[in-house]
Write a protein that holds these residues in place. Structure first.
Motif, PDB file in Angstrom:
ATOM      1  N   ARG B 132       0.796  -1.222   0.000  1.00 49.10           N
ATOM      2  CA  ARG B 132       0.000   0.000   0.000  1.00 49.10           C
ATOM      3  C   ARG B 132       0.835   1.282   0.000  1.00 49.10           C
ATOM      4  NH1 ARG B 132      -4.790  -0.765   1.161  1.00 49.10           N
ATOM      5  NH2 ARG B 132      -4.345  -2.237  -0.510  1.00 49.10           N
ATOM      6  N   HIS B 133       1.890   1.340   0.871  1.00 46.58           N
ATOM      7  CA  HIS B 133       2.636   2.602   0.954  1.00 46.58           C
ATOM      8  C   HIS B 133       3.420   2.861  -0.341  1.00 46.58           C
ATOM      9  CE1 HIS B 133       5.542  -0.406   2.493  1.00 46.58           C
ATOM     10  NE2 HIS B 133       6.463   0.356   1.964  1.00 46.58           N
ATOM     11  N   ILE B 134       3.740   1.827  -1.088  1.00 41.69           N
ATOM     12  CA  ILE B 134       4.387   2.025  -2.395  1.00 41.69           C
ATOM     13  C   ILE B 134       3.337   2.533  -3.396  1.00 41.69           C
ATOM     14  CG2 ILE B 134       5.567   0.870  -4.333  1.00 41.69           C
ATOM     15  CD1 ILE B 134       6.984  -0.888  -2.264  1.00 41.69           C
ATOM     16  N   GLU B 135       2.140   1.886  -3.400  1.00 43.69           N
ATOM     17  CA  GLU B 135       1.026   2.361  -4.253  1.00 43.69           C
ATOM     18  C   GLU B 135       0.740   3.839  -4.006  1.00 43.69           C
ATOM     19  OE1 GLU B 135      -1.873  -1.622  -4.356  1.00 43.69           O
ATOM     20  OE2 GLU B 135      -2.492   0.161  -3.267  1.00 43.69           O
ATOM     21  N   GLU B 136       0.776   4.225  -2.706  1.00 39.73           N
ATOM     22  CA  GLU B 136       0.386   5.602  -2.332  1.00 39.73           C
ATOM     23  C   GLU B 136       1.589   6.538  -2.243  1.00 39.73           C
ATOM     24  OE1 GLU B 136      -2.100   5.226   1.186  1.00 39.73           O
ATOM     25  OE2 GLU B 136      -3.772   4.445  -0.020  1.00 39.73           O
ATOM     26  N   ASN B 137       2.753   6.028  -2.639  1.00 45.64           N
ATOM     27  CA  ASN B 137       3.986   6.824  -2.661  1.00 45.64           C
ATOM     28  C   ASN B 137       4.277   7.494  -1.319  1.00 45.64           C
ATOM     29  OD1 ASN B 137       6.287   7.664  -3.965  1.00 45.64           O
ATOM     30  ND2 ASN B 137       5.349   9.570  -4.734  1.00 45.64           N
ATOM     31  N   LYS B 138       4.164   6.681  -0.255  1.00 49.70           N
ATOM     32  CA  LYS B 138       4.401   7.161   1.100  1.00 49.70           C
ATOM     33  C   LYS B 138       5.507   6.333   1.751  1.00 49.70           C
ATOM     34  CE  LYS B 138      -0.335   8.671   2.119  1.00 49.70           C
ATOM     35  NZ  LYS B 138      -1.583   8.255   2.794  1.00 49.70           N
ATOM     36  N   ASN B 139       5.937   6.781   2.941  1.00 51.08           N
ATOM     37  CA  ASN B 139       6.824   5.957   3.762  1.00 51.08           C
ATOM     38  C   ASN B 139       5.949   4.932   4.496  1.00 51.08           C
ATOM     39  OD1 ASN B 139       8.949   4.901   5.180  1.00 51.08           O
ATOM     40  ND2 ASN B 139       9.479   6.800   6.258  1.00 51.08           N
ATOM     41  N   VAL B 140       6.491   3.763   4.760  1.00 51.98           N
ATOM     42  CA  VAL B 140       5.719   2.709   5.439  1.00 51.98           C
ATOM     43  C   VAL B 140       5.342   3.177   6.852  1.00 51.98           C
ATOM     44  CG1 VAL B 140       7.787   1.516   6.359  1.00 51.98           C
ATOM     45  CG2 VAL B 140       5.686   0.210   5.946  1.00 51.98           C
ATOM     46  N   PRO B 141       4.100   2.904   7.317  1.00 51.07           N
ATOM     47  CA  PRO B 141       3.735   3.274   8.694  1.00 51.07           C
ATOM     48  C   PRO B 141       4.386   2.333   9.701  1.00 51.07           C
ATOM     49  CG  PRO B 141       1.869   2.215   7.588  1.00 51.07           C
ATOM     50  CD  PRO B 141       2.963   2.339   6.564  1.00 51.07           C
ATOM     51  N   MET B 142       4.930   2.926  10.765  1.00 53.47           N
ATOM     52  CA  MET B 142       5.620   2.142  11.798  1.00 53.47           C
ATOM     53  C   MET B 142       5.082   2.527  13.169  1.00 53.47           C
ATOM     54  SD  MET B 142       9.436   2.569  10.127  1.00 53.47           S
ATOM     55  CE  MET B 142       8.998   4.097   9.292  1.00 53.47           C
ATOM     56  N   TYR B 143       5.057   1.564  14.084  1.00 51.13           N
ATOM     57  CA  TYR B 143       4.424   1.747  15.398  1.00 51.13           C
ATOM     58  C   TYR B 143       5.291   1.130  16.491  1.00 51.13           C
ATOM     59  CZ  TYR B 143       0.503   1.957  12.117  1.00 51.13           C
ATOM     60  OH  TYR B 143      -0.308   2.254  11.055  1.00 51.13           O
ATOM     61  N   LYS B 144       5.398   1.803  17.633  1.00 51.79           N
ATOM     62  CA  LYS B 144       5.924   1.176  18.839  1.00 51.79           C
ATOM     63  C   LYS B 144       4.856   0.230  19.375  1.00 51.79           C
ATOM     64  CE  LYS B 144       8.805   5.083  20.237  1.00 51.79           C
ATOM     65  NZ  LYS B 144       9.135   6.051  21.298  1.00 51.79           N
ATOM     66  N   THR B 145       5.263  -0.910  19.909  1.00 47.46           N
ATOM     67  CA  THR B 145       4.302  -1.890  20.418  1.00 47.46           C
ATOM     68  C   THR B 145       4.549  -2.163  21.903  1.00 47.46           C
ATOM     69  OG1 THR B 145       5.665  -3.857  20.083  1.00 47.46           O
ATOM     70  CG2 THR B 145       4.444  -3.048  18.173  1.00 47.46           C
ATOM     71  N   SER B 146       3.658  -2.961  22.481  1.00 45.48           N
ATOM     72  CA  SER B 146       3.839  -3.411  23.864  1.00 45.48           C
ATOM     73  C   SER B 146       4.713  -4.659  23.938  1.00 45.48           C
ATOM     74  CB  SER B 146       2.481  -3.709  24.487  1.00 45.48           C
ATOM     75  OG  SER B 146       1.783  -4.647  23.675  1.00 45.48           O
ATOM     76  N   LEU B 147       5.168  -5.144  22.789  1.00 43.41           N
ATOM     77  CA  LEU B 147       6.081  -6.291  22.789  1.00 43.41           C
ATOM     78  C   LEU B 147       7.475  -5.767  23.109  1.00 43.41           C
ATOM     79  CD1 LEU B 147       4.810  -7.835  19.426  1.00 43.41           C
ATOM     80  CD2 LEU B 147       4.166  -8.559  21.745  1.00 43.41           C
ATOM     81  N   ASN B 148       8.069  -6.251  24.186  1.00 43.78           N
ATOM     82  CA  ASN B 148       9.405  -5.779  24.531  1.00 43.78           C
ATOM     83  C   ASN B 148      10.474  -6.633  23.880  1.00 43.78           C
ATOM     84  OD1 ASN B 148       9.033  -3.477  26.200  1.00 43.78           O
ATOM     85  ND2 ASN B 148       8.182  -4.842  27.761  1.00 43.78           N
TER      86      ASN B 148
END
Lengths: 256, 256
Positions: B132-148
């Motif tokens: 999707r982010h390539i289709e939309e010419n964006k940077n990939v969305p990234m998230y901090k998680t509760s997984l340590n």
């Protein structure tokens, strides 16, 4: 009897000084590991050596500086007491064999646990592929080769290989099976002509015992954890501690 | 045009100061890598952090202390000049963006090269799975998680994940495909409910850009190399140098 012990039961017996003999066949189904303990000053170099040479030195776990507990593969275990026997090297020379290293342990020690061939041998036997040194109740034959490890910092040296003679069809099957065990040295590194990797006499191994090679069988060579000991002897660190040959650390990880 | 350059041609252009833009799509077919440079004092801890957290931090190569050449994956390359842009951190704070680090390089520096998602994204696209982010010419969305992450020495922190929305059938196929790329983060770490890993708002990523999630699609989450930067910010080493986001090191290794 011993086969039915769990990994933690064997480690507990070692800790109490009640188990001081080799571990092949013990606690069946649990992965066994080579131990290398080094001071922090050379720990990065050694970890780099393992990373660059994953076939002889597949890292199963590395402890925190000063911490004798391998938390990833055996939480609660203590590397100072939970192996049957240890070898102590000073400046690359074997100076002592002991049954624990509590007095020797230092705050700057790092423990490296490295896969061994016991897991893939169990898988070969389960498939009906003969393992000659087990049939003949010997230690596996091991050879220094002309294949050099990729050096890292102070560590370098030749690749050491173990050898199992197999029929060509069993050799093919053994490639398939051991490829599934990258943490236990993985696929063979050579098969056939021993001279191609500078083994002059297949009946005179550098370590372990010679085994019978039957008519029609070819020698099949796997990368071997003894490679790390050769690298330690060459690097001559102030101190290094390993398991005594055959007296491995038993992890909580299962074979398959 | 850029797609047709070889890895070493791109590195040469970087070295001459003629290439200072992001690398996605450049030198098509070559594996790209995250860079982390740290002083030797924390190099063992960081290597341990990578070993214990192989999904976000798959090590492709680690240099000898003081040596700027990644000899395993790009012989002849120079980490001081062969990336388009660098970020310099002091005590965990980003202080500078530069186009080479020749003046900053020290005899005690170690370079770590870590796999990135560009390789598996190429494989997804080649199979007809939309990214999707390539289709939309964006940077990939990234998230901090509760997984340590599993801590190691001074390094710790949350697992950071990247997200690609997929239909359930494409998600299944993407699991199969990315499992074949363990050095590019491998299989997903989660799919479906973002709240299960403590992502409060899927449309407000911690890094990168939000992307459209179509009706019937589920978010699929992969471990992300930005995890290393979060760990560096938390550890606050005296100095750390990384690639600038998207401005990767291009290796001589091929994608497949």
């Amino acid at each position: 009897m011993n086969k039915l012990l769990t990994a933690s039961e064997v480690r507990q017996l070692c800790r109490q000084g009640k188990y001081q003999v080799p571990t092949p066949g013990v606690a069946s189904g649990y992965v066994q590991a080579n131990l290398v303990v080094l001071p922090q000053s050379v720990a990065f170099d050694f970890m780099l050596f393992c990373h660059r040479n994953p076939k002889p030195c597949p890292l199963l776990d590395v402890t925190e500086v000063g911490d004798p507990e391998p938390r990833m593969i055996a939480p609660g275990a203590d590397l100072r007491s939970d192996l049957p026997r240890y070898h102590v090297f000073r400046y690359g020379e074997l100076v002592e064999e002991v049954t624990d290293i509590k007095q020797l342990w230092r705050d700057d020690f790092v423990g490296f646990l490295i896969g061994c061939s016991f897991s893939f041998e169990a898988a070969l036997l389960n498939t009906g592929i003969p393992v000659r040194h087990i049939e003949e109740n010997k230690n596996v034959p091991m050879y220094k080769t002309s294949l050099n490890c990729m050096p890292a910092g102070v560590f370098s040296g030749p690749l050491v290989v173990s050898m199992r003679p197999l029929s060509p069809l069993d050799a093919i099957r053994a490639v398939q099976i051991t490829s599934r065990f990258p943490k236990s040295h993985g696929a063979p590194v050579h098969l056939g002509d021993p001279n191609a990797i500078a083994i002059a006499d297949i009946n005179a191994p550098d370590f372990g015992d010679p085994v019978t090679i039957h008519e029609g069988e070819i020698p099949v060579f796997w990368a071997c954890g003894v490679t790390t000991q050769t690298a330690i002897v060459q690097a001559k660190p102030e101190i290094a501690i390993t398991h005594a040959p055959g007296h491995m650390f038993i992890t909580d990880i299962k074979d398959e």
